[in-house]
Design an enzyme around this catalytic site. Sequence first.
Site, PDB file in Angstrom:
ATOM      1  CG  ASP A 182      -1.881  -1.149   1.257  1.00  0.00           C
ATOM      2  OD1 ASP A 182      -2.344  -1.551   0.177  1.00  0.00           O
ATOM      3  OD2 ASP A 182      -2.172  -1.662   2.345  1.00  0.00           O
ATOM      4  CG  ASP A 194     -11.472  -2.928  -0.574  1.00  0.00           C
ATOM      5  OD1 ASP A 194     -10.715  -3.888  -0.786  1.00  0.00           O
ATOM      6  OD2 ASP A 194     -11.133  -1.744  -0.758  1.00  0.00           O
TER       7      ASP A 194
END
Length: 256
Positions: free
Chosen positions: A12, A131
Amino acid sequence: MAVALRVIPCLDVNEGRVVKGVNFANLRDAGDPVELARRYDEERADEITFLDVSASAQGRGTMLEVVRRTADEVFVPLTVGGGVRSVEDVRVLLEAGADKIGINSAAIARPELISEIAENFGSQVIVLSVDARRVTGDVQTPSGYEVTTHGGKRGTGIDALEWVKRGQELGAGEILLNSMDADGTTDGFDVEMTSEVRELVSIPLIASGGAGRVEDFVEIARVGVDAVLAASVFHFGTLSVGEVKEALRNGGFEVR
């Protein structure tokens, strides 16, 4: 012939640095993305995934440079996601050295983007990042799972199981299923949700969110996923890619 299970570290990236938190909060700096990618290349990771968590104009420029530098130095396939909103965005990232492109919020806003990318570059380029979390409060979906955006902070009301089916129909080449309930907790993958998604889609499925021990990877592999993805356990040295692969081999799975 069985296809080898892939082990994928996920980076990330926020303004040029790798960060990791719990449920996308309390982010810690985990290092330089190119250095980490080089390390994972040496550890024989099968792929590396970059997610631009800021996805701002500045972040996109930073991310392009990260992709270029990484592609010059490592030889594993790179998947890049975050802020991809158009066919042109995909083209730019592929030209920078990405092999696959992750899409999430833009596909939710305009699902036909999946088909447009598939028509221009082929389904094998598209990783639909989902997600998902269990619904709470007044929110109800048929499956009990909801698609979220903005790192799990915003619910969409979209049923997660219906969305993965639609994504496959529209031309996605893979599904990256990230459990927002488990993300960063190191308490284990969401086996139940992943199993339900596995029953619905025939395209490759990547399990993400919650890895803490080598046993977690073996447990989720039994669901029939095609790849396992993790971040903090790799970044902070809890586990190595090699240790995960050894555990999977010992569990009877084919790995590279």
